[in-house]
Design a protein around this motif. Sequence first.
Motif, short mmCIF file in Angstrom:
data_model
loop_
_atom_site.label_atom_id
_atom_site.label_comp_id
_atom_site.label_asym_id
_atom_site.label_seq_id
_atom_site.Cartn_x
_atom_site.Cartn_y
_atom_site.Cartn_z
N GLY A 284 -62.88 7.74 -5.68
CA GLY A 284 -61.77 8.59 -6.07
C GLY A 284 -61.40 8.40 -7.53
O GLY A 284 -61.18 9.37 -8.26
N ALA A 285 -61.36 7.15 -7.97
CA ALA A 285 -60.95 6.84 -9.34
C ALA A 285 -61.93 7.44 -10.34
O ALA A 285 -61.52 8.07 -11.33
CB ALA A 285 -60.86 5.33 -9.52
N LEU B 157 -57.32 15.72 -5.70
CA LEU B 157 -57.87 16.26 -4.45
C LEU B 157 -59.38 16.08 -4.42
O LEU B 157 -59.95 15.68 -3.39
CB LEU B 157 -57.54 17.75 -4.35
CG LEU B 157 -56.22 18.10 -3.65
CD1 LEU B 157 -55.99 19.59 -3.72
CD2 LEU B 157 -56.29 17.64 -2.20
N ALA B 158 -60.03 16.38 -5.54
CA ALA B 158 -61.49 16.24 -5.59
C ALA B 158 -61.89 14.79 -5.33
O ALA B 158 -62.83 14.52 -4.58
CB ALA B 158 -62.02 16.71 -6.94
N GLY B 159 -61.17 13.85 -5.96
CA GLY B 159 -61.45 12.44 -5.72
C GLY B 159 -61.36 12.10 -4.24
O GLY B 159 -62.25 11.45 -3.68
N GLY B 160 -60.29 12.57 -3.61
CA GLY B 160 -60.12 12.30 -2.19
C GLY B 160 -61.21 12.95 -1.35
O GLY B 160 -61.76 12.33 -0.44
N GLY C 166 -55.64 7.44 -3.42
CA GLY C 166 -54.99 6.26 -3.99
C GLY C 166 -55.74 5.74 -5.20
O GLY C 166 -55.14 5.40 -6.23
N GLY C 167 -57.06 5.70 -5.10
CA GLY C 167 -57.87 5.23 -6.23
C GLY C 167 -57.70 6.14 -7.43
O GLY C 167 -57.57 5.68 -8.57
N ALA C 168 -57.67 7.47 -7.18
CA ALA C 168 -57.52 8.45 -8.27
C ALA C 168 -56.19 8.25 -8.99
O ALA C 168 -56.13 8.20 -10.23
CB ALA C 168 -57.61 9.86 -7.71
N THR D 256 -57.25 2.65 -17.43
CA THR D 256 -58.60 2.12 -17.63
C THR D 256 -59.19 1.76 -16.27
O THR D 256 -58.47 1.27 -15.40
CB THR D 256 -58.63 0.83 -18.47
OG1 THR D 256 -57.78 -0.11 -17.83
CG2 THR D 256 -58.17 1.05 -19.87
N ILE D 257 -60.47 2.00 -16.11
CA ILE D 257 -61.16 1.51 -14.91
C ILE D 257 -62.53 0.98 -15.32
O ILE D 257 -63.12 1.43 -16.31
CB ILE D 257 -61.36 2.60 -13.83
CG1 ILE D 257 -62.00 3.85 -14.43
CG2 ILE D 257 -60.07 2.95 -13.16
CD1 ILE D 257 -62.41 4.86 -13.38
#
Lengths: 297, 345
Positions: free
Chosen positions: B70-71, B109-112, B232-234, B242-243
């Motif tokens: 997601g992130a 939404l796309a991430g999920g 949640g990650g998104a 930052t990731i």
Amino acid sequence: MNSATFIQHMLNSLTLGSLYALVAIGYTMVYGILRLINFAHSEMFMLGAYFVFWGITLANLPWPVAMVIAIVVTATLGVVVDQVAYRPLRDAPRISALISSIGVSFFLQNVAIVFFQAIPREVYRPQWLENPIIMGGVRVLPLTLFVPLLSLALMLGLIWIVYRTKAGLGMRAISKDIETSYLMGVPVNRIIALTFGIGSALAAASGIMWALRYPQLQPIMGTIPGFKAFIAAVFGGIGSIQGAVIGGLALGFIEIMTVAFFPDLAGYRDAFAFVLLIAVLMFKPTGLLGERLEDKV
Amino acid sequence: MRRGQTVILNLVAVAALGGFLWLAEGNFDGYKIQILNLIAINIILALSLNLIYGFTGLFSLGHAGFMAIGAYICSILIMTPDQKDMLFLLEPAYDWVQNAQAPFLVAVLAGGLVAAAIGALVGFPLLRLGDDYLGIATLGFAEIIRVLANNFPRLTNGALGFKGIPDYANLWWNFGWCLVTLYVIVRLLKSNTGNVLKAIRDDEAAARAMGVNVFRYKLLSFTVGAFFAGVGGALLASLLTTIDPKMFLFTLTFNILMIVVAGGLGSLSGTVMAGIGITVLLEWLRVVENPVDIFGYELPGVPGMRMVVFSLALIMIILFRREGLMGMRELHWQSLFKVFSRGRA
């Protein structure tokens, strides 16, 4: 690739494989008896290596003495962990003990960060393991022979305990049927404690030799080898000691040889084991030598 | 209590939350607002794990993997092409990565959705496994995602990760998604599907004997859980800006598991309370790791101490209060009223 390099790769995979095998035995013994994936096992591997380091640095012990003391201390710690964190949960749902072991694993790892600090430490290596010897045109480090030989000796000792002593008989009885073992007068809790002690001792031995092979200590050093050893145990058939040994050797072989023949894949090295795990679980969940565990209704 | 009353009370509660957030936005300092944001995201993640583990009995340790998916998807969609041009130093990004762009809502939404799709894909083979094997296999899945993130520099910028992700995830987005998650999961569990999920958790063999297609329901629960983990990650990516692959280690899953266990497996209200409590506790424990000055004595900070206390707390909960804060009970308006009327009598 010429034959000399090939032999060297073979020796390397034998070394790595026997280190995995020693850790895998601890996983498989505990799983065989309690049906528990002991996440804290990989921390025993790490602590064993650290205890040798501190024995040499602080107490000026000679290396072999430090090694023996470290193994004994780690084994005791394994027993303590079982008594404190797992024994009260014997009658609880199985996952409770698993969560507890995840907690213990994080606890020990962070205690190590607090007391030993997170900076990587250089390890002392005895000189006689360092000087390469030439055997039939192949340059061999004594270390790559020492690790498999010592591992073999430890495994033979283990097999003697499991198959030739009364305590070993108890272990085998408990892994077949824990309830009946109670009724037959097997001192179940003492045997389980012994199992944790033996498993932790082997993990410590493996960690100590790992530190000779890859001479840097870090509090998180146990995690990845621990996972891989567990996967080796699943691959070989969890619950079976012979299976753990075969699984460990096979995993060491796969890892070294894949990187040797396909250097491009080196970045994926840590993923091989997990792919293998998922493949084994899907196609042959009992592993190579495992018994079938029926779901009880 | 009539249904109409409950709806009104729920609306009042949401309005109260909105009022609180409005006040918080105006008066709190940045650090406190950050903690509030983390609370919302942690509740989303913990609710989704509780759906998978607490209500369906699937011991999954793969949350960090879904969060990573997601992130990364969300970050790729909300960064501008210019930003991505500057960012991908190791190797240029794929063209579609370079040019893809979407508004924040669509990106989350796309991430999920991608996380859910991959969840369904891996769920297909993995959900046939039993408890602890499923745990270790999903953990393996999360690790594989992390290794892939490290090794696809044209998609993820490799070990360097992303920096300067636009910080759209403010209080309103985070708490909005938190309410959506809560609403969807409550509706799901109150429906007949929810009963089936609980039946599978309590006795899979019996559920199967009743003619339930166990696998299909497991897959449904796992996919919905993966969707919200991806969301949640998104949100987390946009909040932290930052990731990198190192962020999605097993520790992340461990923290969320801790919230779920502490709140009570199978209790949504417990999860919400534990989500608030543990997020605050985790931040508060940062104090232990920094040097403290007490009456002129300099106490050095102890790195690692935070997780020592935290893991010890988890062991204590498992040993002495296995059902967590709430067990399987829920906090309704009814139970609240009961407490108050008992207090008066």
